[in-house]
Design a protein around this motif. Structure first.
Motif, PDB file in Angstrom:
ATOM      1  N   GLY A   1       1.327 -51.073  -8.262  1.00  0.00           N
ATOM      2  CA  GLY A   1       1.842 -51.133  -9.839  1.00  0.00           C
ATOM      3  C   GLY A   1       3.485 -50.798  -9.608  1.00  0.00           C
ATOM      4  O   GLY A   1       3.631 -50.141  -8.641  1.00  0.00           O
ATOM      5  N   VAL A   2       4.180 -51.480 -10.602  1.00  0.00           N
ATOM      6  CA  VAL A   2       5.612 -51.303 -10.394  1.00  0.00           C
ATOM      7  C   VAL A   2       5.926 -49.668 -10.855  1.00  0.00           C
ATOM      8  O   VAL A   2       7.201 -49.241 -10.727  1.00  0.00           O
TER       9      VAL A   2
ATOM     10  N   TYR B   1       0.754 -59.152  -5.159  1.00  0.00           N
ATOM     11  CA  TYR B   1       1.529 -60.649  -5.478  1.00  0.00           C
ATOM     12  C   TYR B   1       1.843 -61.344  -4.285  1.00  0.00           C
ATOM     13  O   TYR B   1       1.096 -61.622  -3.289  1.00  0.00           O
TER      14      TYR B   1
ATOM     15  N   CYS C   1      -0.920 -50.752 -19.278  1.00  0.00           N
ATOM     16  CA  CYS C   1      -0.145 -50.474 -17.918  1.00  0.00           C
ATOM     17  C   CYS C   1       0.540 -49.303 -18.185  1.00  0.00           C
ATOM     18  O   CYS C   1       0.841 -48.787 -17.365  1.00  0.00           O
TER      19      CYS C   1
ATOM     20  N   TYR D   1      13.333 -52.779 -14.989  1.00  0.00           N
ATOM     21  CA  TYR D   1      13.483 -53.631 -16.099  1.00  0.00           C
ATOM     22  C   TYR D   1      12.524 -53.004 -17.099  1.00  0.00           C
ATOM     23  O   TYR D   1      12.643 -53.489 -18.234  1.00  0.00           O
ATOM     24  N   ILE D   2      11.743 -51.937 -16.633  1.00  0.00           N
ATOM     25  CA  ILE D   2      11.069 -50.985 -17.773  1.00  0.00           C
ATOM     26  C   ILE D   2      12.081 -49.651 -17.768  1.00  0.00           C
ATOM     27  O   ILE D   2      12.172 -49.040 -16.777  1.00  0.00           O
TER      28      ILE D   2
ATOM     29  N   ASN E   1       6.813 -61.107 -21.118  1.00  0.00           N
ATOM     30  CA  ASN E   1       5.255 -60.945 -21.014  1.00  0.00           C
ATOM     31  C   ASN E   1       4.805 -61.807 -22.271  1.00  0.00           C
ATOM     32  O   ASN E   1       3.875 -62.542 -22.831  1.00  0.00           O
TER      33      ASN E   1
ATOM     34  N   GLN F   1       0.430 -48.862 -14.545  1.00  0.00           N
ATOM     35  CA  GLN F   1       1.172 -50.434 -14.647  1.00  0.00           C
ATOM     36  C   GLN F   1      -0.125 -51.513 -13.904  1.00  0.00           C
ATOM     37  O   GLN F   1      -1.006 -51.425 -14.426  1.00  0.00           O
ATOM     38  N   SER F   2       0.223 -52.419 -13.101  1.00  0.00           N
ATOM     39  CA  SER F   2      -0.478 -53.227 -12.564  1.00  0.00           C
ATOM     40  C   SER F   2      -1.776 -53.109 -12.105  1.00  0.00           C
ATOM     41  O   SER F   2      -2.617 -53.855 -12.045  1.00  0.00           O
TER      42      SER F   2
ATOM     43  N   LYS G   1      -4.877 -53.787 -13.954  1.00  0.00           N
ATOM     44  CA  LYS G   1      -5.203 -55.284 -14.150  1.00  0.00           C
ATOM     45  C   LYS G   1      -6.735 -55.193 -13.350  1.00  0.00           C
ATOM     46  O   LYS G   1      -7.600 -56.041 -13.880  1.00  0.00           O
TER      47      LYS G   1
ATOM     48  N   ASN H   1       0.689 -61.195 -14.018  1.00  0.00           N
ATOM     49  CA  ASN H   1       0.835 -60.718 -15.519  1.00  0.00           C
ATOM     50  C   ASN H   1       0.079 -61.739 -16.440  1.00  0.00           C
ATOM     51  O   ASN H   1      -0.579 -61.447 -17.361  1.00  0.00           O
TER      52      ASN H   1
ATOM     53  N   TYR I   1      -2.315 -54.946 -23.442  1.00  0.00           N
ATOM     54  CA  TYR I   1      -2.047 -54.987 -22.170  1.00  0.00           C
ATOM     55  C   TYR I   1      -0.743 -53.942 -21.846  1.00  0.00           C
ATOM     56  O   TYR I   1      -0.894 -53.315 -20.687  1.00  0.00           O
TER      57      TYR I   1
ATOM     58  N   PHE J   1       5.230 -61.725  -9.724  1.00  0.00           N
ATOM     59  CA  PHE J   1       3.896 -61.440 -10.615  1.00  0.00           C
ATOM     60  C   PHE J   1       4.333 -61.725 -12.234  1.00  0.00           C
ATOM     61  O   PHE J   1       3.222 -61.915 -12.934  1.00  0.00           O
TER      62      PHE J   1
ATOM     63  N   GLU K   1       8.304 -49.856 -22.556  1.00  0.00           N
ATOM     64  CA  GLU K   1       7.826 -51.233 -22.125  1.00  0.00           C
ATOM     65  C   GLU K   1       7.867 -52.175 -23.377  1.00  0.00           C
ATOM     66  O   GLU K   1       8.123 -53.329 -23.352  1.00  0.00           O
TER      67      GLU K   1
HETATM   68  N1  GLN Z   1       3.514 -53.700 -17.065  1.00  0.00           N
HETATM   69  C1  GLN Z   1       4.185 -54.227 -16.197  1.00  0.00           C
HETATM   70  C2  GLN Z   1       4.770 -55.818 -16.634  1.00  0.00           C
HETATM   71  O1  GLN Z   1       3.917 -56.340 -17.357  1.00  0.00           O
HETATM   72  C3  GLN Z   1       3.166 -54.353 -14.911  1.00  0.00           C
HETATM   73  C4  GLN Z   1       4.075 -55.102 -13.491  1.00  0.00           C
HETATM   74  C5  GLN Z   1       3.305 -54.229 -12.254  1.00  0.00           C
HETATM   75  O2  GLN Z   1       3.019 -53.453 -12.178  1.00  0.00           O
HETATM   76  N2  GLN Z   1       3.614 -55.305 -11.432  1.00  0.00           N
HETATM   77  O3  GLN Z   1       5.481 -56.216 -16.097  1.00  0.00           O
END
Ligand code: GLN
Length: 350
Positions: free
Chosen positions: A295-296, A278, A230, A63-64, A202, A99-100, A103, A151, A226, A132, A195
């Motif tokens: 992280g994704v 998650y 990531c 999705y990215i 988001n 990525q996540s 956080k 998120n 954010y 997430f 992204e």
């Molecule tokens: N940047 C990604 C997002 O906002 C982070 C999600 C992830 O790593 N799970 O979807």
């Protein structure tokens, strides 16, 4: 002839793998209070590497768009102990997007600035039981923000960081991550652009939070900061060192700097236990028993408090968005080294 070549290749590969272990900091003989059996750690990590190397289950995040074209075969493991021993194996030089996992460190920074109680009041720490990026969780949960590691809660946590403008907030975040890694980290611009061009979900979350007064700065500006956080690049060793800083009561074991206040560590690790993977967090706690964050981008870091951290990078993910190989490796290593926090033997009971 062909067979010989294959043999030669595997001997060379084995030599490379062995060479990539870095006994430099310890030079194997030196006694260590936290990893007294370094050879055991090395052999367990090597076993895990061999055992799961060929496991190609899962799928890169797509999705990215940038993440879809990262080489799915890459695989790296790094362990950093609280007394700064470093063990690495495989693709540990490649810089992937955090990525996540970011956080966790923005949460730590928000706690530095506001204290644990205020952050808990503004964000909360309840598992959502949903994916997430779920907008339903924002609507359903009494806190709306859920927790700092999904998120919505993470965007709200980023919005808590002080600064006179977005650039100042972003620089503060990047600087803080760099201190945790013990090295200057940089943005992977291509990830950020990829992204930022696709993060409508988001942005929607940020406005949903605004509806409930649960975002604390401009919603889109917060999503942009954010998205940058990531897109910070880390390699497996840097990520393991960030984890080791958490394992070491907030002190970076390489630089000796107190990066995160000691009193905030238990809350950060508890948030990781509740939501680090998650909607896979319950199963993870059941089987592995270590606070961790995924992280994704394909990274996972797990923390053995007082001992160290293990970071694994392997891009293919499961349904929940967690690296399949990384989970398997950490599970294996944690079992073999008796790291499960909930096991009485992890604190020395026979
Ligand atoms: N940047 C990604 C997002 O906002 C982070 C999600 C992830 O790593 N799970 O979807």
């Amino acid at each position: 002839m062909f067979r010989n070549r294959v043999q030669l290749k595997s001997i060379l590969a084995a030599m490379l793998i062995m060479a990539s272990f870095t006994p430099a900091l310890l030079s194997a003989q030196k006694a260590s209070p936290v990893a007294p059996r370094r050879e055991l750690v090395e052999s367990v990590v090597r076993e895990a590497y061999d055992k799961f190397k060929g496991d190609m289950s899962g799928k890169n995040a797509d999705y990215i768009p940038y993440l879809a074209q990262v080489d799915s075969n890459m695989f790296g493991i790094a362990v950093v102990t609280t007394d700064n021993q470093v063990l690495t194996l495989g693709d540990v030089k490649y810089s992937f997007s955090i990525q996540s996992i970011s956080k966790v460190f923005t949460l730590a920074l928000a706690m530095e600035e506001l204290g644990a109680d205020k952050v808990f009041e503004k964000i909360g720490s309840e598992p959502t039981g949903r994916p997430f990026n779920s907008p339903l969780a924002v609507v359903d949960m009494p806190t709306h923000t859920g927790n700092p590691l999904v998120n919505a809660g993470a965007i709200a946590t980023t919005s808590l960081i002080s600064g006179k403008n977005a650039a100042e907030k972003w620089n503060k975040i990047l600087d803080f991550y760099s201190k945790a890694a013990g090295e200057k980290l940089v943005l992977i611009d291509e990830v950020y652009k990829s992204e930022a061009a696709t993060n409508t979900g988001n942005k929607a979350l940020s406005y949903l939070l605004a509806k409930y007064d649960r975002i604390y700065a401009d919603p889109f500006e917060s999503v942009d900061v954010y998205t940058k956080q990531c897109s910070v690049g880390v390699n497996a060793t840097q990520l393991a060192r960030m984890g080791a800083t958490l394992a070491n009561n907030g002190v970076n074991p390489a630089t000796g700097e107190q990066v995160i206040k000691r009193e905030n560590i238990p809350e950060i690790l508890s948030a990781m236990t509740m939501a680090g993977l998650y909607d896979g967090s319950g199963g993870w706690a059941w089987h592995v028993g270590l606070p961790a964050k995924s992280g994704v981008g394909g990274g996972i870091v797990a923390i053995a408090p007082g001992k160290g951290a293990i970071a694994v990078f392997a891009p293919p993910l499961d349904e929940a968005g967690n690296s399949v190989k990384a989970q398997k490796v950490i599970d294996y290593v944690a079992q073999r080294l008796n790291y499960n926090l909930y096991s009485p033997s992890s604190v020395g009971l026979k």
